[in-house]
Design a protein around this motif. Sequence first.
Motif, PDB file in Angstrom:
ATOM      1  N   GLY A 337      56.839   7.882   4.059  1.00  0.00           N
ATOM      2  CA  GLY A 337      58.291   7.942   4.122  1.00  0.00           C
ATOM      3  C   GLY A 337      59.006   8.130   2.794  1.00  0.00           C
ATOM      4  N   ASP A 338      58.340   7.848   1.679  1.00  0.00           N
ATOM      5  CA  ASP A 338      58.974   8.048   0.370  1.00  0.00           C
ATOM      6  C   ASP A 338      57.877   8.350  -0.644  1.00  0.00           C
ATOM      7  OD1 ASP A 338      60.885   8.148  -1.643  1.00  0.00           O
ATOM      8  OD2 ASP A 338      60.946   5.986  -1.937  1.00  0.00           O
ATOM      9  N   LEU A 339      57.041   9.310  -0.287  1.00  0.00           N
ATOM     10  CA  LEU A 339      55.866   9.574  -1.110  1.00  0.00           C
ATOM     11  C   LEU A 339      56.224  10.456  -2.307  1.00  0.00           C
ATOM     12  CD1 LEU A 339      52.878   8.829  -1.133  1.00  0.00           C
ATOM     13  CD2 LEU A 339      52.384  10.983   0.013  1.00  0.00           C
ATOM     14  N   HIS A 340      55.869   9.968  -3.481  1.00  0.00           N
ATOM     15  CA  HIS A 340      56.008  10.768  -4.698  1.00  0.00           C
ATOM     16  C   HIS A 340      54.983  10.232  -5.694  1.00  0.00           C
ATOM     17  CE1 HIS A 340      58.285   7.423  -6.502  1.00  0.00           C
ATOM     18  NE2 HIS A 340      59.001   7.378  -5.382  1.00  0.00           N
ATOM     19  N   LEU A 341      54.874  10.908  -6.850  1.00  0.00           N
ATOM     20  CA  LEU A 341      53.826  10.545  -7.804  1.00  0.00           C
ATOM     21  C   LEU A 341      53.897   9.078  -8.226  1.00  0.00           C
ATOM     22  CD1 LEU A 341      53.858  13.811  -9.933  1.00  0.00           C
ATOM     23  CD2 LEU A 341      51.800  12.831  -8.874  1.00  0.00           C
ATOM     24  N   GLY A 342      55.113   8.524  -8.296  1.00  0.00           N
ATOM     25  CA  GLY A 342      55.280   7.134  -8.724  1.00  0.00           C
ATOM     26  C   GLY A 342      54.787   6.115  -7.710  1.00  0.00           C
ATOM     27  N   GLN A 343      54.448   6.554  -6.525  1.00  0.00           N
ATOM     28  CA  GLN A 343      53.966   5.642  -5.479  1.00  0.00           C
ATOM     29  C   GLN A 343      52.447   5.739  -5.336  1.00  0.00           C
ATOM     30  OE1 GLN A 343      56.462   3.847  -4.606  1.00  0.00           O
ATOM     31  NE2 GLN A 343      57.938   4.898  -3.314  1.00  0.00           N
ATOM     32  N   CYS A 344      51.814   6.428  -6.289  1.00  0.00           N
ATOM     33  CA  CYS A 344      50.354   6.601  -6.237  1.00  0.00           C
ATOM     34  C   CYS A 344      49.763   5.947  -7.482  1.00  0.00           C
ATOM     35  CB  CYS A 344      50.002   8.091  -6.242  1.00  0.00           C
ATOM     36  SG  CYS A 344      50.854   9.029  -4.954  1.00  0.00           S
ATOM     37  N   LEU A 345      48.799   5.088  -7.290  1.00  0.00           N
ATOM     38  CA  LEU A 345      48.176   4.409  -8.427  1.00  0.00           C
ATOM     39  C   LEU A 345      46.726   4.844  -8.545  1.00  0.00           C
ATOM     40  CD1 LEU A 345      49.504   0.726  -8.010  1.00  0.00           C
ATOM     41  CD2 LEU A 345      50.444   2.557  -9.421  1.00  0.00           C
ATOM     42  N   ARG A 346      46.364   5.248  -9.762  1.00  0.00           N
ATOM     43  CA  ARG A 346      44.989   5.657 -10.003  1.00  0.00           C
ATOM     44  C   ARG A 346      44.272   4.512 -10.708  1.00  0.00           C
ATOM     45  NH1 ARG A 346      42.388   8.442 -14.086  1.00  0.00           N
ATOM     46  NH2 ARG A 346      40.664   9.742 -13.392  1.00  0.00           N
ATOM     47  N   THR A 347      43.234   4.008 -10.065  1.00  0.00           N
ATOM     48  CA  THR A 347      42.536   2.848 -10.624  1.00  0.00           C
ATOM     49  C   THR A 347      41.523   3.300 -11.670  1.00  0.00           C
ATOM     50  OG1 THR A 347      41.031   2.963  -8.751  1.00  0.00           O
ATOM     51  CG2 THR A 347      42.811   1.376  -8.593  1.00  0.00           C
ATOM     52  N   ALA A 348      40.963   2.304 -12.379  1.00  0.00           N
ATOM     53  CA  ALA A 348      40.043   2.614 -13.479  1.00  0.00           C
ATOM     54  C   ALA A 348      38.863   3.455 -13.004  1.00  0.00           C
ATOM     55  CB  ALA A 348      39.565   1.309 -14.109  1.00  0.00           C
ATOM     56  N   ASP A 349      38.434   3.285 -11.751  1.00  0.00           N
ATOM     57  CA  ASP A 349      37.292   4.067 -11.263  1.00  0.00           C
ATOM     58  C   ASP A 349      37.706   5.468 -10.803  1.00  0.00           C
ATOM     59  OD1 ASP A 349      38.568   3.683  -8.868  1.00  0.00           O
ATOM     60  OD2 ASP A 349      36.901   2.662  -7.864  1.00  0.00           O
ATOM     61  N   GLY A 350      38.984   5.817 -11.022  1.00  0.00           N
ATOM     62  CA  GLY A 350      39.427   7.175 -10.747  1.00  0.00           C
ATOM     63  C   GLY A 350      39.890   7.425  -9.317  1.00  0.00           C
ATOM     64  N   SER A 351      39.955   6.381  -8.500  1.00  0.00           N
ATOM     65  CA  SER A 351      40.380   6.638  -7.121  1.00  0.00           C
ATOM     66  C   SER A 351      41.884   6.356  -6.964  1.00  0.00           C
ATOM     67  CB  SER A 351      39.568   5.797  -6.134  1.00  0.00           C
ATOM     68  OG  SER A 351      39.795   4.435  -6.350  1.00  0.00           O
ATOM     69  N   TRP A 352      42.491   7.088  -6.034  1.00  0.00           N
ATOM     70  CA  TRP A 352      43.932   6.994  -5.811  1.00  0.00           C
ATOM     71  C   TRP A 352      44.257   6.018  -4.690  1.00  0.00           C
ATOM     72  CZ3 TRP A 352      47.517   8.704  -9.011  1.00  0.00           C
ATOM     73  CH2 TRP A 352      47.221   9.782  -9.863  1.00  0.00           C
ATOM     74  N   ASN A 353      45.249   5.158  -4.947  1.00  0.00           N
ATOM     75  CA  ASN A 353      45.790   4.257  -3.923  1.00  0.00           C
ATOM     76  C   ASN A 353      47.248   4.617  -3.687  1.00  0.00           C
ATOM     77  OD1 ASN A 353      44.157   1.286  -3.477  1.00  0.00           O
ATOM     78  ND2 ASN A 353      43.413   2.726  -5.015  1.00  0.00           N
ATOM     79  N   LEU A 354      47.707   4.434  -2.473  1.00  0.00           N
ATOM     80  CA  LEU A 354      49.130   4.636  -2.190  1.00  0.00           C
ATOM     81  C   LEU A 354      49.785   3.271  -1.992  1.00  0.00           C
ATOM     82  CD1 LEU A 354      49.167   7.667   0.301  1.00  0.00           C
ATOM     83  CD2 LEU A 354      48.767   7.625  -2.153  1.00  0.00           C
ATOM     84  N   ILE A 355      50.979   3.116  -2.550  1.00  0.00           N
ATOM     85  CA  ILE A 355      51.711   1.842  -2.412  1.00  0.00           C
ATOM     86  C   ILE A 355      53.141   2.117  -1.943  1.00  0.00           C
ATOM     87  CG2 ILE A 355      50.396   0.555  -4.157  1.00  0.00           C
ATOM     88  CD1 ILE A 355      52.929   1.107  -6.021  1.00  0.00           C
ATOM     89  N   ASP A 356      53.847   1.043  -1.633  1.00  0.00           N
ATOM     90  CA  ASP A 356      55.287   1.086  -1.352  1.00  0.00           C
ATOM     91  C   ASP A 356      55.625   1.885  -0.086  1.00  0.00           C
ATOM     92  OD1 ASP A 356      57.986   0.763  -1.522  1.00  0.00           O
ATOM     93  OD2 ASP A 356      58.244   1.805  -3.437  1.00  0.00           O
ATOM     94  N   PHE A 357      55.280   1.317   1.063  1.00  0.00           N
ATOM     95  CA  PHE A 357      55.497   1.984   2.343  1.00  0.00           C
ATOM     96  C   PHE A 357      56.863   1.690   2.958  1.00  0.00           C
ATOM     97  CE2 PHE A 357      51.489   4.056   3.588  1.00  0.00           C
ATOM     98  CZ  PHE A 357      50.733   3.716   2.475  1.00  0.00           C
TER      99      PHE A 357
END
Length: 469
Positions: A337-357
């Motif tokens: 519903g409000d997806l943009h680059l600032g709502q994606c977190l890249r962890t140390a192992d290089g994988s992407w998480n989505l936050i703030d739904f």
Amino acid sequence: MSEAVIRPAAGYESTRPDLLASLDPLLRAWLPRQRWFAGKGRPVTGFSLVASTELLPSGLLHLLVRAQQPTVPAQGEAAPGPGDCYQLLLGFRRTLPPHLAPALIGHPEHGPLAGYAVYEGLHDPRVATLLLERLRTPGRSGVLRFELAPGADIPGGLAPRTLGAEQSNSSLVYGERFILKLLRRVVPGVNPDLELPLLLAREGCSRVPAPAAWCTAELDGTEPLTLGVLQPFLAGAEDGWELALRTLAKGDDFRAQAHALGRATAEVHAALASAAPTVSLGPPQREQIADAMLERLRATAQDVPMLRPYVSSLGAAFEELRELPDTDDLFAQRVHGDLHLGQCLRTADGSWNLIDFEGEPARPLAERRKPQPAVRDVAGMLRSFDYAARSHQPWAPRWAEDCRAAYCAGYAAGGGGDPYAYPALLRAFETDKAVYELLYEARHRPDWLPVPMAAIRRLADASGGPPHH
Ligand SMILES: Nc1ncnc2c1ncn2[C@@H]1O[C@H](COP(=O)(O)OP(=O)(O)O)[C@@H](O)[C@H]1O
Ligand SMILES: [Mg+2]
């Protein structure tokens, strides 16, 4: 807005009749200065108390208060509403230690808190610690209900710190292991920022931090209101916006990251589609979407004259929604519903998480919780690449185009279907987003107007032809 009305909690008036009256002048000065205050630009003319709960008998008051503000009569707006309801955590002490001086709200002159310094409780480690303790033990305190996820393991004694970058909410980080997001403007009904991560966790989706504990308010005659959610803190993670800007500054390629992000988005969409009901996108649903987009386009053109020359060609893009084929792969589902680059977190192992739904906080909750075409989120990300490329000097349009293509390819590779399969759908959602951005920038950040305007021009040109990618 058509939010359900929040009524005062029964039994309050008898216990603290003059509490709110004594806080009124303090809050009137303090509340409008808070970054998360949603009613900027309109004076606060008074408060009404929805609920008050003492969380610490001599030191922390949890308040739900409604701020009365005269509404500026906008087009089609009904009579002034009852005012937004805010969640406040007020600390009070006889004497405020120096480190809490910046958190001072004021000294009530009468009422039950006369003789105390009242301050923003979240800045006080003692208060923040108490809040975590309360979250660790499920149960009720007054109108507040604290719940724990099955199997959640939250250790005690984690040191709290506030998170500087607050926008519409306030967050506390505990021992770099958990983050508590407290919603500030609250409305009846479960917030999607709790609802969707819970569904995703049950679905086994590891792309979204799973809620560990949460707090709701149970008030008479309304659905419970979500007040806060505790989830694992992704320590050392970097958000997609920062990473993209850093990449741009170095002149590096972001395609692999964009591709991985597309894949992550597709995985989250697939999990949401199986965890929550979907609805088909038949002619009536598409008609409704096109009408709403057209309405927003016209209303925005009223406010932002520079949009006017493009209204007819952009409108034509929405009309195309009505002509889409009837197939099973066109459906609506719960989305970010409000997806943009600032709502994606890249962890140390290089994988992407989505936050703030949460969705776009300005839209009514009922609307945010409705199923929508997943391409809406895709469109949000595509716009975000454009924003990143535009914040770089000189403008890097090629970088954005590469990212957009890579993101869509990643999305398709992740099993999410090709976002370009129905170009009219993608274009309509991108256009709608750019129109939303235009209104936002016109009101808040005129310097940024060229960013959505460039997209508006591109989308108007593309209307009727093949999508530009
Ligand atoms: N689980 C998490 N792990 C690490 N950082 C987080 C986490 N959740 C949120 N954050 C940080 O907090 C910021 C704000 O969180 P978000 O949920 O997006 O709130 P808002 O609604 O204020 O945008 C994020 O941009 C991110 O930097
Ligand atoms: Mg956010």
